[in-house]
Design a protein around this motif. Structure first.
Motif, PDB file in Angstrom:
ATOM      1  N   MET A 132      17.103 -81.823 -56.328  1.00 34.81           N
ATOM      2  CA  MET A 132      18.453 -82.369 -56.277  1.00 34.81           C
ATOM      3  C   MET A 132      18.940 -82.329 -54.824  1.00 34.81           C
ATOM      4  SD  MET A 132      20.313 -83.629 -58.552  1.00 34.81           S
ATOM      5  CE  MET A 132      21.950 -84.005 -59.027  1.00 34.81           C
ATOM      6  N   PRO A 133      19.394 -83.456 -54.274  1.00 34.59           N
ATOM      7  CA  PRO A 133      19.902 -83.413 -52.897  1.00 34.59           C
ATOM      8  C   PRO A 133      21.239 -82.682 -52.830  1.00 34.59           C
ATOM      9  CG  PRO A 133      20.231 -85.587 -53.863  1.00 34.59           C
ATOM     10  CD  PRO A 133      19.506 -84.773 -54.891  1.00 34.59           C
ATOM     11  N   ASP A 134      21.694 -82.366 -51.620  1.00 36.82           N
ATOM     12  CA  ASP A 134      23.040 -81.798 -51.471  1.00 36.82           C
ATOM     13  C   ASP A 134      24.058 -82.912 -51.649  1.00 36.82           C
ATOM     14  OD1 ASP A 134      21.961 -79.367 -50.914  1.00 36.82           O
ATOM     15  OD2 ASP A 134      21.920 -79.734 -48.726  1.00 36.82           O
ATOM     16  N   ALA A 135      25.266 -82.512 -52.031  1.00 39.83           N
ATOM     17  CA  ALA A 135      26.333 -83.513 -52.145  1.00 39.83           C
ATOM     18  C   ALA A 135      26.599 -84.135 -50.774  1.00 39.83           C
ATOM     19  CB  ALA A 135      27.598 -82.852 -52.676  1.00 39.83           C
ATOM     20  N   ALA A 136      26.936 -85.437 -50.774  1.00 41.34           N
ATOM     21  CA  ALA A 136      27.232 -86.117 -49.506  1.00 41.34           C
ATOM     22  C   ALA A 136      28.461 -85.483 -48.876  1.00 41.34           C
ATOM     23  CB  ALA A 136      27.488 -87.592 -49.768  1.00 41.34           C
TER      24      ALA A 136
ATOM     25  N   ARG B  91      20.062 -90.516 -51.528  1.00 40.70           N
ATOM     26  CA  ARG B  91      21.388 -90.640 -50.898  1.00 40.70           C
ATOM     27  C   ARG B  91      22.432 -91.045 -51.939  1.00 40.70           C
ATOM     28  NH1 ARG B  91      21.181 -95.022 -46.794  1.00 40.70           N
ATOM     29  NH2 ARG B  91      19.370 -94.041 -45.863  1.00 40.70           N
ATOM     30  N   MET B  92      22.043 -91.930 -52.855  1.00 35.52           N
ATOM     31  CA  MET B  92      23.017 -92.334 -53.885  1.00 35.52           C
ATOM     32  C   MET B  92      23.337 -91.147 -54.783  1.00 35.52           C
ATOM     33  SD  MET B  92      24.930 -94.795 -54.760  1.00 35.52           S
ATOM     34  CE  MET B  92      26.306 -94.038 -55.616  1.00 35.52           C
ATOM     35  N   VAL B  93      22.325 -90.386 -55.135  1.00 36.95           N
ATOM     36  CA  VAL B  93      22.588 -89.217 -55.987  1.00 36.95           C
ATOM     37  C   VAL B  93      23.508 -88.235 -55.252  1.00 36.95           C
ATOM     38  CG1 VAL B  93      21.522 -87.269 -57.189  1.00 36.95           C
ATOM     39  CG2 VAL B  93      20.444 -89.528 -57.284  1.00 36.95           C
ATOM     40  N   SER B  94      23.347 -88.138 -53.950  1.00 38.61           N
ATOM     41  CA  SER B  94      24.208 -87.211 -53.191  1.00 38.61           C
ATOM     42  C   SER B  94      25.671 -87.661 -53.258  1.00 38.61           C
ATOM     43  CB  SER B  94      23.722 -87.074 -51.746  1.00 38.61           C
ATOM     44  OG  SER B  94      24.060 -88.228 -51.005  1.00 38.61           O
TER      45      SER B  94
ATOM     46  N   LEU C  69      26.679 -86.799 -64.300  1.00 37.86           N
ATOM     47  CA  LEU C  69      26.242 -88.148 -63.940  1.00 37.86           C
ATOM     48  C   LEU C  69      25.121 -88.048 -62.905  1.00 37.86           C
ATOM     49  CD1 LEU C  69      26.539 -91.287 -63.584  1.00 37.86           C
ATOM     50  CD2 LEU C  69      28.416 -90.828 -62.015  1.00 37.86           C
ATOM     51  N   ALA C  70      25.359 -87.227 -61.878  1.00 43.70           N
ATOM     52  CA  ALA C  70      24.363 -87.096 -60.803  1.00 43.70           C
ATOM     53  C   ALA C  70      23.049 -86.550 -61.356  1.00 43.70           C
ATOM     54  CB  ALA C  70      24.908 -86.184 -59.709  1.00 43.70           C
ATOM     55  N   SER C  71      23.115 -85.518 -62.197  1.00 44.61           N
ATOM     56  CA  SER C  71      21.848 -84.937 -62.648  1.00 44.61           C
ATOM     57  C   SER C  71      21.138 -85.858 -63.637  1.00 44.61           C
ATOM     58  CB  SER C  71      22.030 -83.518 -63.193  1.00 44.61           C
ATOM     59  OG  SER C  71      22.925 -83.562 -64.258  1.00 44.61           O
ATOM     60  N   ASP C  72      21.883 -86.576 -64.461  1.00 48.63           N
ATOM     61  CA  ASP C  72      21.217 -87.521 -65.372  1.00 48.63           C
ATOM     62  C   ASP C  72      20.538 -88.655 -64.599  1.00 48.63           C
ATOM     63  OD1 ASP C  72      22.034 -85.992 -67.448  1.00 48.63           O
ATOM     64  OD2 ASP C  72      23.522 -87.408 -68.245  1.00 48.63           O
ATOM     65  N   VAL C  73      21.205 -89.146 -63.554  1.00 46.04           N
ATOM     66  CA  VAL C  73      20.589 -90.218 -62.760  1.00 46.04           C
ATOM     67  C   VAL C  73      19.363 -89.666 -62.028  1.00 46.04           C
ATOM     68  CG1 VAL C  73      20.920 -91.803 -60.809  1.00 46.04           C
ATOM     69  CG2 VAL C  73      22.704 -91.580 -62.556  1.00 46.04           C
ATOM     70  N   ALA C  74      19.501 -88.435 -61.485  1.00 49.24           N
ATOM     71  CA  ALA C  74      18.363 -87.819 -60.788  1.00 49.24           C
ATOM     72  C   ALA C  74      17.178 -87.675 -61.744  1.00 49.24           C
ATOM     73  CB  ALA C  74      18.772 -86.453 -60.241  1.00 49.24           C
ATOM     74  N   GLU C  75      17.464 -87.277 -62.969  1.00 51.38           N
ATOM     75  CA  GLU C  75      16.394 -87.123 -63.953  1.00 51.38           C
ATOM     76  C   GLU C  75      15.775 -88.487 -64.290  1.00 51.38           C
ATOM     77  OE1 GLU C  75      17.662 -85.070 -67.539  1.00 51.38           O
ATOM     78  OE2 GLU C  75      15.942 -85.931 -68.568  1.00 51.38           O
TER      79      GLU C  75
END
Ligand code: HDE
Length: 695
Positions: free
Chosen positions: A512-516, A487-490, A499-505
């Motif tokens: 990868m989740p969908d954007a919120a 949820r945070m990555v979304s 930022l999102a993909s680096d944190v997901a990695e």
């Protein structure tokens, strides 16, 4: 101690009695009765039961049993200091607040810095927001500016504060983790509360791990009002800028400092004031009118938004100097009662719904903590100006009001009639128009949650961006539930894809989740704001910083002497870290006192280190795990390292000799210490970081 007391009168049981003598007062009970024996309770027979009659014992235990008061429900851990605010100039064109009328005038202040989530006994360096609360004892009453070191907040409406705090503090069933947000409940709440995401960016940045309370900014957060004597009003946001510059620790350091010195921030503030190195902040204001407020991209009543300094510059209006430590921690730091409702003529509240809620909460909490509506009589809370009112009685009434009149209007003779209102000099609320329907609602103008969060992120240097990513990865890795991490990555996807993909990695997310879903489409046109970066506003000075000098027997006397002189010239301090607290002898055979034994003075508590082992002493140090950690950590935390040739054996022992870089400065002679201090003004050698920090 030995000078003040005579250790005489050994008691029958061998106990030590210290009698009152020259210069020491006679000990009394709280009622003032002198005490003859403070060692023994009254007994029926030498080995018999203690007698209930012993009023001295009973009163002593009674006072002791009631020493504690409830700790603050948030901001429990704090440190106070005293000083003054000096006004730069006449601000009568924008405010009639008495404190801002005369250039050069000084007003007494009390400041309390704090962490938010931890309990009173928690450590000083969790990842957390810091409170920055200032009480100005003005001639027209106390003004409390109860701010934080981050200019935005997690929530927009006071209604959510108890939920936020419950989620952030220890979980209710298990009572842990304390003083940290790295747990499911916090991330569950904030990821379900998208208005938090801007604040989360700040909280995951190095702002949340300041090197010292002296090196952080402060913010009033809300929009307030200034009102002048013509009744004209403008909005104002308050800023504190540390004249020492901004500086933070790195996360791995924070973790270790909490173990090495849980009082790191308290000690730093205490020592710097005691050493005469008084911390100073400039108070600045962003002043803007209703027209600006109407055309600004966001609602100025929304505490999750800033007004970039590039858009409305911060105008310095005065300077605060903290030059006195408290006399007593409990009496002052613990009993100080800040209330956002404490404003003075010339300053007014805005309709920010968070501020409106705070204005109830702070007064209310004081009654619980201090136990009486008369807490304004406690010295730290008492106004320094005349106080006249007809309010009375209650627990712990401290004053003896005289006369017959306790009401108004009354028709007694003027000298007996008591105080009267004064429309000319009294507090006036600015007459802002109010209209609308009574309803529980959140304004649509509060709906953009992502745009400024993104702006904050793109305004950071690459190093700071790395730290933000690692902080998200660290905290979310402590969450047990995968859906919370996702949820945070979304949310991050709505701010910055990398930022999102680096944190997901970093979290090892498979998909990868969908954007919120966003209430309003995030803007991507907000420009970078350099004022938001710590590193772009670094100190460029080493004043007020501390160098840990690792020595062994036979330390080079000339290099050490020159290093000390150069540091003192810079306004920095030096601590000698030695194999034993007994110190060492230098190469001239003179004793050198130690400030720390090596395992009690790890490099994490210093801003830079100097390694001065002698040829004979280095082998013992290289065999010692804590001495090796000293060097290893200093290197890993990108500190500047000055070293004598013998110290290369220490580098060899931890395998970093081949990695030595420009942040490591050899001392081939005393004059090289100058190069070291010059380098130290950058505080850290950041190019090293990517080489030593892989995750
Ligand atoms: Fe506080 N806050 N707060 N807060 N706060 C308290 O007051 C509260 C908020 C801040 O060193 C409490 O005396 C509500 C924002 C500081 O003594 C309490 C809301 C900001 C301090 C309280 C907020 C702050 C407190 C706990 C949402 C930054 C420490 C003990 C509506 C601008 C003061 C106490 C000190 C302390 C309530 C939000 C700063 C419970 C209801 C936003 C620096 O009254």
């Amino acid at each position: 101690m030995a000078e003040r007391f005579t250790f005489t009168n050994r008691g029958k049981g061998g106990e030590t009695h210290q009698s009152a003598g020259q210069g020491t007062p006679v000990m009394t009970t709280p009622q003032g009765a002198p005490i003859a024996d403070n060692q023994n309770s009254l007994k029926g027979g030498t080995r018999g039961p203690t007698l209930l009659e012993d009023h001295i014992l009973r009163e002593k235990l009674f006072k002791f049993d009631h020493e504690r008061i409830p700790e603050r429900v948030v901001h429990a851990r704090g440190m106070g200091a005293k000083g003054y605010f000096e006004n730069y100039g006449d601000l009568s064109d924008i405010t009639c607040a008495d404190i801002f009328q005369r250039a050069g005038e000084q007003t007494e202040v009390f400041v309390r810095f704090s962490t938010v989530a931890g309990n009173k006994g928690s450590a000083d360096l969790p990842r957390d927001v810091r409170g920055f609360a200032t009480k100005f004892y003005t001639k027209e009453g106390n003004w409390d500016l109860v701010g934080n070191n981050i200019p935005v907040f997690f929530i927009q409406d006071a209604m959510k504060f108890p939920d936020l705090v419950h989620a952030a503090k220890q979980e209710p069933d298990r009572g842990f983790p304390q003083a940290q947000t790295a747990h499911d409940n916090f991330w569950d709440f904030v990821t379900l509360t998208p208005e938090s995401v801007h604040m989360l960016m700040w909280a995951m940045s190095d702002r949340a791990i300041p090197r010292s309370l002296r090196f952080m900014e402060g913010f009033g957060v809300h929009s307030f009002r200034f009102v002048n004597s013509q009744g004209e009003s403008k909005f104002v946001k308050f800023h504190w800028k540390p004249l020492q510059g901004l500086q933070s620790v790195v996360w791995n350091e924070a973790l270790k400092i909490n173990g090495a010195d849980p009082d790191f921030h308290r000690r730093d503030l205490w020592e710097s004031i005691q050493n005469g190195d008084y911390p100073e902040w400039e108070l600045g204001v962003q002043v803007f009118d209703d027209d600006f407020a109407d055309q600004f991209e966001f609602d100025i009543l929304d505490a999750t938004k800033i007004i970039p300094e590039e858009q409305v510059p911060v105008r310095p209006i005065g300077k605060m100097v903290l030059n006195r430590v408290v006399d007593n921690f409990f009496a002052e730091t613990e009993q100080v009662a800040f209330c956002t409702q404490n404003i003075v003529r010339g300053i007014d509240h805005s309709n920010d719904p968070l501020l409106q809620g705070r204005n109830f909460s702070y007064l209310d909490t004081q009654l619980k903590r201090l136990g009486s509506p008369n807490f304004t009589n406690i010295p730290v809370n008492a106004p320094r100006c005349p106080v006249h009112h007809l309010l009375q009685d209650g627990h712990m009434t401290m004053k003896n009001p005289t006369g017959r009149v306790n009401y108004e209007p009354n028709s007694w003779a003027p000298e007996a009639a008591g105080p009267r209102e004064c429309p000319e000099t009294g507090f006036q609320s600015h007459p802002t128009p109010v209209e609308g329907v009574k309803e529980r609602v959140r304004s649509e103008t509060f709906a953009d949650h992502y745009s400024q969060a993104r702006q904050f992120y793109i305004s950071q240097t690459e190093i700071e961006k790395r730290h933000i990513k690692s902080a998200f990865v660290f905290e979310l890795s402590k969450c047990e539930r995968l859906d919370i991490r996702e949820r945070m990555v979304s949310h991050l996807l709505n701010m910055d894809k990398d930022l999102a993909s680096d944190v997901a990695e970093g979290l090892g997310l498979k998909d990868m989740p969908d954007a919120a879903e966003a209430a309003m489409t995030p803007r991507t046109d907000l420009p970078e704001s350099p004022a938001l970066s710590i590193l772009l506003n670094g100190p460029k000075s080493f004043k007020g910083r501390k160098v840990g000098v690792l020595v062994s027997e036979g330390v080079d006397a000339a290099i050490f002497k020159k290093l000390r002189e150069t540091l003192e010239g810079e306004g920095a301090r030096l601590a000698v870290v030695a194999p034993t607290i007994g110190g060492v002898k230098d190469s001239d055979g003179n004793p050198l006192a130690a400030d720390e034994k090596v395992d009690g003075g790890p490099s994490v508590i210093f801003d830079a280190v100097a390694l001065l082992p002698s040829d004979d002493g280095v082998d013992d140090l290289a065999r010692d795990a804590t001495a090796r950690d000293f060097v290893d950590d200093a290197f890993a935390h990108c500190k500047f390292i000055g070293y004598t040739p013998a110290a290369r054996k220490l580098f060899d022992s931890i395998g970093i000799t081949a990695m030595l870089d420009d942040g490591c400065i050899p001392f081939n002679g005393p004059d090289d210490t100058g190069k070291f201090i010059e380098a130290c003004r950058d505080v850290r050698y950041w190019p090293r970081e990517e080489k030593v920090d892989q995750f």
